[in-house]
Design a protein around this motif. Structure first.
Motif, PDB file in Angstrom:
ATOM      1  N   ASP A 209       0.852  -1.189   0.000  1.00 13.26           N
ATOM      2  CA  ASP A 209       0.000   0.000   0.000  1.00 13.26           C
ATOM      3  C   ASP A 209       0.888   1.240   0.000  1.00 13.26           C
ATOM      4  OD1 ASP A 209      -1.766   2.045   0.411  1.00 13.26           O
ATOM      5  OD2 ASP A 209      -2.777   1.124   2.135  1.00 13.26           O
ATOM      6  N   PRO A 210       0.871   2.035  -1.096  1.00 15.08           N
ATOM      7  CA  PRO A 210       1.726   3.219  -1.154  1.00 15.08           C
ATOM      8  C   PRO A 210       1.491   4.183   0.006  1.00 15.08           C
ATOM      9  CG  PRO A 210       0.798   2.732  -3.306  1.00 15.08           C
ATOM     10  CD  PRO A 210       0.105   1.840  -2.325  1.00 15.08           C
ATOM     11  N   ALA A 211       0.293   4.131   0.595  1.00 17.26           N
ATOM     12  CA  ALA A 211      -0.010   5.018   1.721  1.00 17.26           C
ATOM     13  C   ALA A 211       0.849   4.697   2.947  1.00 17.26           C
ATOM     14  CB  ALA A 211      -1.486   4.925   2.081  1.00 17.26           C
ATOM     15  N   ASP A 212       1.476   3.515   2.967  1.00 13.59           N
ATOM     16  CA  ASP A 212       2.321   3.143   4.098  1.00 13.59           C
ATOM     17  C   ASP A 212       3.706   3.770   4.023  1.00 13.59           C
ATOM     18  OD1 ASP A 212       0.297   1.639   5.216  1.00 13.59           O
ATOM     19  OD2 ASP A 212       0.966  -0.231   4.302  1.00 13.59           O
ATOM     20  N   GLY A 213       3.984   4.467   2.918  1.00 11.71           N
ATOM     21  CA  GLY A 213       5.237   5.205   2.795  1.00 11.71           C
ATOM     22  C   GLY A 213       6.469   4.342   2.935  1.00 11.71           C
ATOM     23  N   LEU A 214       7.381   4.752   3.833  1.00 12.11           N
ATOM     24  CA  LEU A 214       8.641   4.038   4.002  1.00 12.11           C
ATOM     25  C   LEU A 214       8.454   2.595   4.444  1.00 12.11           C
ATOM     26  CD1 LEU A 214      10.770   6.767   5.842  1.00 12.11           C
ATOM     27  CD2 LEU A 214      11.012   6.016   3.468  1.00 12.11           C
ATOM     28  N   PHE A 215       7.307   2.282   5.026  1.00 13.98           N
ATOM     29  CA  PHE A 215       7.103   0.967   5.620  1.00 13.98           C
ATOM     30  C   PHE A 215       6.201   0.068   4.786  1.00 13.98           C
ATOM     31  CE2 PHE A 215       8.040   4.056   8.910  1.00 13.98           C
ATOM     32  CZ  PHE A 215       9.169   3.487   9.478  1.00 13.98           C
ATOM     33  N   GLN A 216       5.961   0.448   3.541  1.00 11.64           N
ATOM     34  CA  GLN A 216       5.104  -0.371   2.687  1.00 11.64           C
ATOM     35  C   GLN A 216       5.787  -1.702   2.378  1.00 11.64           C
ATOM     36  OE1 GLN A 216       4.925   0.949  -1.627  1.00 11.64           O
ATOM     37  NE2 GLN A 216       5.725   2.821  -0.681  1.00 11.64           N
ATOM     38  N   ALA A 217       4.982  -2.740   2.309  1.00 12.40           N
ATOM     39  CA  ALA A 217       5.517  -4.080   2.053  1.00 12.40           C
ATOM     40  C   ALA A 217       4.429  -4.964   1.480  1.00 12.40           C
ATOM     41  CB  ALA A 217       6.055  -4.692   3.346  1.00 12.40           C
ATOM     42  N   GLU A 218       4.828  -5.846   0.572  1.00 13.80           N
ATOM     43  CA  GLU A 218       3.898  -6.849   0.070  1.00 13.80           C
ATOM     44  C   GLU A 218       3.592  -7.853   1.174  1.00 13.80           C
ATOM     45  OE1 GLU A 218       5.778  -8.632  -3.297  1.00 13.80           O
ATOM     46  OE2 GLU A 218       4.899  -7.189  -4.687  1.00 13.80           O
ATOM     47  N   ARG A 219       2.402  -8.470   1.102  1.00 15.15           N
ATOM     48  CA  ARG A 219       2.022  -9.495   2.064  1.00 15.15           C
ATOM     49  C   ARG A 219       1.500 -10.718   1.337  1.00 15.15           C
ATOM     50  NH1 ARG A 219      -2.308  -8.482   4.913  1.00 15.15           N
ATOM     51  NH2 ARG A 219      -2.994  -6.643   3.767  1.00 15.15           N
ATOM     52  N   LEU A 220       1.698 -11.867   1.936  1.00 20.31           N
ATOM     53  CA  LEU A 220       1.136 -13.116   1.437  1.00 20.31           C
ATOM     54  C   LEU A 220       0.030 -13.538   2.377  1.00 20.31           C
ATOM     55  CD1 LEU A 220       4.429 -15.026   0.539  1.00 20.31           C
ATOM     56  CD2 LEU A 220       2.872 -13.860  -1.037  1.00 20.31           C
ATOM     57  N   GLU A 221      -1.185 -13.701   1.831  1.00 18.81           N
ATOM     58  CA  GLU A 221      -2.332 -14.091   2.649  1.00 18.81           C
ATOM     59  C   GLU A 221      -3.081 -15.232   1.964  1.00 18.81           C
ATOM     60  OE1 GLU A 221      -2.913 -13.015   5.566  1.00 18.81           O
ATOM     61  OE2 GLU A 221      -2.116 -10.980   5.761  1.00 18.81           O
ATOM     62  N   THR A 222      -3.651 -16.104   2.766  1.00 15.02           N
ATOM     63  CA  THR A 222      -4.469 -17.198   2.243  1.00 15.02           C
ATOM     64  C   THR A 222      -5.687 -16.641   1.509  1.00 15.02           C
ATOM     65  OG1 THR A 222      -3.750 -18.697   3.983  1.00 15.02           O
ATOM     66  CG2 THR A 222      -5.853 -19.197   2.927  1.00 15.02           C
ATOM     67  N   ASP A 223      -6.015 -17.274   0.393  1.00 13.43           N
ATOM     68  CA  ASP A 223      -7.140 -16.852  -0.434  1.00 13.43           C
ATOM     69  C   ASP A 223      -8.299 -17.837  -0.263  1.00 13.43           C
ATOM     70  OD1 ASP A 223      -8.314 -15.284  -2.709  1.00 13.43           O
ATOM     71  OD2 ASP A 223      -8.179 -17.252  -3.678  1.00 13.43           O
ATOM     72  N   ALA A 224      -9.453 -17.345   0.180  1.00 18.29           N
ATOM     73  CA  ALA A 224     -10.594 -18.217   0.468  1.00 18.29           C
ATOM     74  C   ALA A 224     -11.055 -18.980  -0.765  1.00 18.29           C
ATOM     75  CB  ALA A 224     -11.745 -17.395   1.045  1.00 18.29           C
ATOM     76  N   ALA A 225     -11.047 -18.334  -1.927  1.00 19.09           N
ATOM     77  CA  ALA A 225     -11.500 -19.002  -3.149  1.00 19.09           C
ATOM     78  C   ALA A 225     -10.566 -20.153  -3.517  1.00 19.09           C
ATOM     79  CB  ALA A 225     -11.596 -17.997  -4.284  1.00 19.09           C
ATOM     80  N   SER A 226      -9.268 -19.958  -3.315  1.00 24.19           N
ATOM     81  CA  SER A 226      -8.308 -21.033  -3.598  1.00 24.19           C
ATOM     82  C   SER A 226      -8.510 -22.209  -2.654  1.00 24.19           C
ATOM     83  CB  SER A 226      -6.882 -20.493  -3.478  1.00 24.19           C
ATOM     84  OG  SER A 226      -6.629 -19.496  -4.437  1.00 24.19           O
ATOM     85  N   VAL A 227      -8.788 -21.911  -1.396  1.00 26.46           N
ATOM     86  CA  VAL A 227      -9.056 -22.983  -0.431  1.00 26.46           C
ATOM     87  C   VAL A 227     -10.292 -23.769  -0.850  1.00 26.46           C
ATOM     88  CG1 VAL A 227      -9.660 -23.500   1.963  1.00 26.46           C
ATOM     89  CG2 VAL A 227      -7.973 -21.718   1.456  1.00 26.46           C
TER      90      VAL A 227
END
Length: 240
Positions: A209-227
């Motif tokens: 999220d660009p709004a997080d500025g210096l602390f922005q980071a990608e995240r890996l989260e479980t996807d309900a549809a894939s489950v």
């Protein structure tokens, strides 16, 4: 044959997505990018409060190998006790000696503290050079299941060994394939190994999220549809 899907969830949103998708059980951890470590007290407590499906907690004090110091084992014992006191359904653990054999004394101490909780022996098993002996040791310890890729980087690459482990187990313990399991290969693995339980994270990458500025980071989260897709595929996989 009834087949179950366990989702490795490294956050509360991932655990909730796993439940929404129809997962049968959660393995809760944090720091999944390095193979997972024991989650925080707060994450365990909130996950238990919001989920009714079984929650198993990873007992691993750090990334890396599975030969633990006395101090690390003390931390692991405290974490097992915490999980028991919180009412977790199970714990996921493993410890090896310097020769790559199951550390029977260390594991026995952890399992005794687990009390009524179920115990899964995790992928430390895949670092054992003699998996036939290791499986017998784990059965002797009283574990309910082994999470394994058959000693290979992925379950697909280890499917021949996984089938051999299922045959060796002969119903005495569950062999649960994990590592690289997706909708593209889960039915083939079910059909070719005879395993009844499967483990995956079913994760997708969320952009920073660009709004997080210096602390922005990608995240890996479980996807309900894939489950949900994985659960559906398991139910129609043919029986050997």
């Amino acid at each position: 044959m009834t087949r179950h899907l366990e989702i490795c969830a490294a956050s509360l949103p991932s655990a909730l997505a796993a439940r929404a998708g129809g997962a049968h059980r959660i393995e809760l951890c944090q720091n999944l990018e390095q193979g997972g470590i024991t989650p925080s007290y707060g994450l365990i407590r909130e996950t238990l409060a919001q989920l009714s499906i079984p929650v198993f907690v990873l007992i691993r004090p750090r990334p890396g190998g599975f030969v633990y110091s006395a101090d690390e084992l003390a931390i692991m014992r405290a974490d097992v006790e915490m999980c028991r006191e919180l009412g977790c359904a199970g714990v996921v653990l493993g410890a090896l000696d310097a020769a790559g054999r199951v550390d029977l004394a260390a594991c026995r101490g952890l399992i005794e503290l687990a009390g009524p909780m179920a115990v899964t022996f995790h992928r430390a098993f895949d670092a054992c050079p003699d998996q036939v002996l290791a499986l017998e040791d784990i059965i002797g310890l009283g574990c309910q299941r082994v999470l394994t890729s058959g000693g290979q980087p992925t379950a697909t690459a280890g499917q021949t060994q996984l089938a051999a482990l299922v045959a060796q187990a002969a119903g005495r313990i569950l062999i649960m394939p994990g590592a690289g399991i997706t909708a593209a290969n889960i039915q083939a693995l079910a059909n070719q190994t005879g395993a009844r339980e499967f483990h995956t994270s079913a994760k997708r990458r969320l952009p920073a999220d660009p709004a997080d500025g210096l602390f922005q980071a990608e995240r890996l989260e479980t996807d309900a549809a894939s489950v949900a897709e994985l659960v559906a595929l398991l139910q129609v996989a043919r029986t050997l």
